[in-house]
Scaffold this motif. Sequence first.
Motif, PDB file in Angstrom:
ATOM      1  N   SER A 129      47.263  31.391 107.650  1.00 29.40           N
ATOM      2  CA  SER A 129      46.510  30.888 106.507  1.00 29.40           C
ATOM      3  C   SER A 129      46.025  32.017 105.608  1.00 29.40           C
ATOM      4  O   SER A 129      46.141  31.947 104.380  1.00 29.40           O
ATOM      5  N   LEU A 130      45.474  33.077 106.225  1.00 27.44           N
ATOM      6  CA  LEU A 130      44.938  34.190 105.437  1.00 27.44           C
ATOM      7  C   LEU A 130      46.055  35.038 104.828  1.00 27.44           C
ATOM      8  O   LEU A 130      45.913  35.547 103.716  1.00 27.44           O
ATOM      9  N   ARG A 147      48.507  39.846 100.639  1.00 27.17           N
ATOM     10  CA  ARG A 147      48.701  38.527 101.247  1.00 27.17           C
ATOM     11  C   ARG A 147      50.177  38.131 101.186  1.00 27.17           C
ATOM     12  O   ARG A 147      50.837  38.286 100.161  1.00 27.17           O
ATOM     13  N   ALA A 169      41.522  29.309 102.784  1.00 31.42           N
ATOM     14  CA  ALA A 169      41.956  30.110 103.928  1.00 31.42           C
ATOM     15  C   ALA A 169      40.770  30.788 104.611  1.00 31.42           C
ATOM     16  O   ALA A 169      40.653  30.775 105.844  1.00 31.42           O
ATOM     17  N   SER A 214      50.866  31.895 102.024  1.00 28.89           N
ATOM     18  CA  SER A 214      49.478  31.818 102.483  1.00 28.89           C
ATOM     19  C   SER A 214      48.744  30.703 101.750  1.00 28.89           C
ATOM     20  O   SER A 214      49.114  30.307 100.644  1.00 28.89           O
ATOM     21  N   ASP A 215      47.687  30.197 102.366  1.00 27.22           N
ATOM     22  CA  ASP A 215      46.885  29.153 101.750  1.00 27.22           C
ATOM     23  C   ASP A 215      46.039  29.725 100.619  1.00 27.22           C
ATOM     24  O   ASP A 215      45.828  30.947 100.549  1.00 27.22           O
ATOM     25  N   ALA A 225      39.327  29.942 108.295  1.00 28.26           N
ATOM     26  CA  ALA A 225      39.329  31.030 109.270  1.00 28.26           C
ATOM     27  C   ALA A 225      37.936  31.285 109.826  1.00 28.26           C
ATOM     28  O   ALA A 225      37.782  31.579 111.021  1.00 28.26           O
TER      29      ALA A 225
END
Length: 440
Positions: A35-36, A185, A195, A189-190, A199
């Motif tokens: 996600s990150l 990134r 994100a 990625s979100d 997280a």
Amino acid sequence: MEQRRQIGLAAAIAVVTGESIALGIFLTPAAMAKSLGSPALLAAVWCGMAVMAFSGALCYAELAIRYPRAGGEYVYLREGYGPRIAFLYGWMSAAVVDPGIAAALAVGALPYVETLIHLPPRLATFLPALALLAICAVNYAGTRLSSGVMATANLLKIAVLVALVAWAWLSGHASSANLLPLTVRRTGSDPLFAAIAGAIVSAFFSFGGWWEAGKLAGEIRNPKRNLPLAFTFGVLLVTVVYLLVSAAFLSVVPVEHITSNTAFVAQFGEALFGHAGGRVLSVCVLLSVLGGLLALTMAAPRVYYAMARDGEFFSVFGRLHPLFGTPANAILLQTCMALLILLFGAFDRILAYIIFSAVCFLALSVSTLFRLKEPVRRWWYPAAPIVFLFCAVVIALLILLHSPVPALVGVTVVLAGGMLLRRFSGTTAQTAPATQSSLP
């Protein structure tokens, strides 16, 4: 009959690390990294959560020194806000949180057992219940025995995780090139805010449980020395392990190759150990789950024991076993509730419902430091409680934004405990022990 102080520093540290390092460390880093999209952001989230946990650990250590009795948050909330708030916390722990976590860990471990041993379907169905009963028996049979087993399991777990990290680098499977560029990134990625928010919540779940050592304060030897060491050293150890394991994971399996949590575990194991990788990783996961279950089943019943001793719960749960000196009936209650949740298979939904309430009670417990008649005179005060409370508010808001319905249902379940409180309100004043309060 009073509780005997049989738990040493190693066992107290094992409670902190055992509750925190369980199934989550093998699953959350993958989802967080995907996600990150950046190793640097992942490390920043872990470090930010470590700051929150370390601030909370300092606060809990101070509270545990002032109230070295069984019960942890229940005792702190009772002293700070009275029996009603304390009872609601105890109700939440007994009815939902503790048995729900135990059930979730037991069922979550089942797929990993099946990778090691082929189980008949009927045995596989009953295996989580058998595991909970076995751990119940260990804790029922004596604090010295259970603390020894729990400390051994959790120290072995940490040793295995450190060995995994070392092998990843020594075998040549890990490469620092997979971590580079640290701050850029990856594609896919979100969105950044979503994100980071997701997280942070995942990291909180993974760190969760460091506060459990306070529930054993009535049985820890030399609590003024050992409790602060257990809280602070335990949180630091968890932080180091999480950073090392996450770095090793991403050094072996780059962020862009991660597809899902479960696939990631298989990818990592196969990269390090070939076709036997799944079995090796399954052993590591099972060690982590075992340590978490042992720590939880040792700490959680002390809340119900403390409530019963104060006359705010059924008196049968406030008795110590005449031979073993354990809160045996409280241990049986926690196990029976976990078995009930297994029966209905609702542990995952129940956990989602109570997280918001759990964060609120943690914040309330820390805030009691501001209500002490004798002010705190420590180098970290008032910075540590302010940092912790700020982080708790942020996490609570993120949970409300992400899952408002489960959060509000969880609050409703907790408040429903107020109806049960009426059952004991007439007897509390007569049966509660006279304690010296440090609060106005």
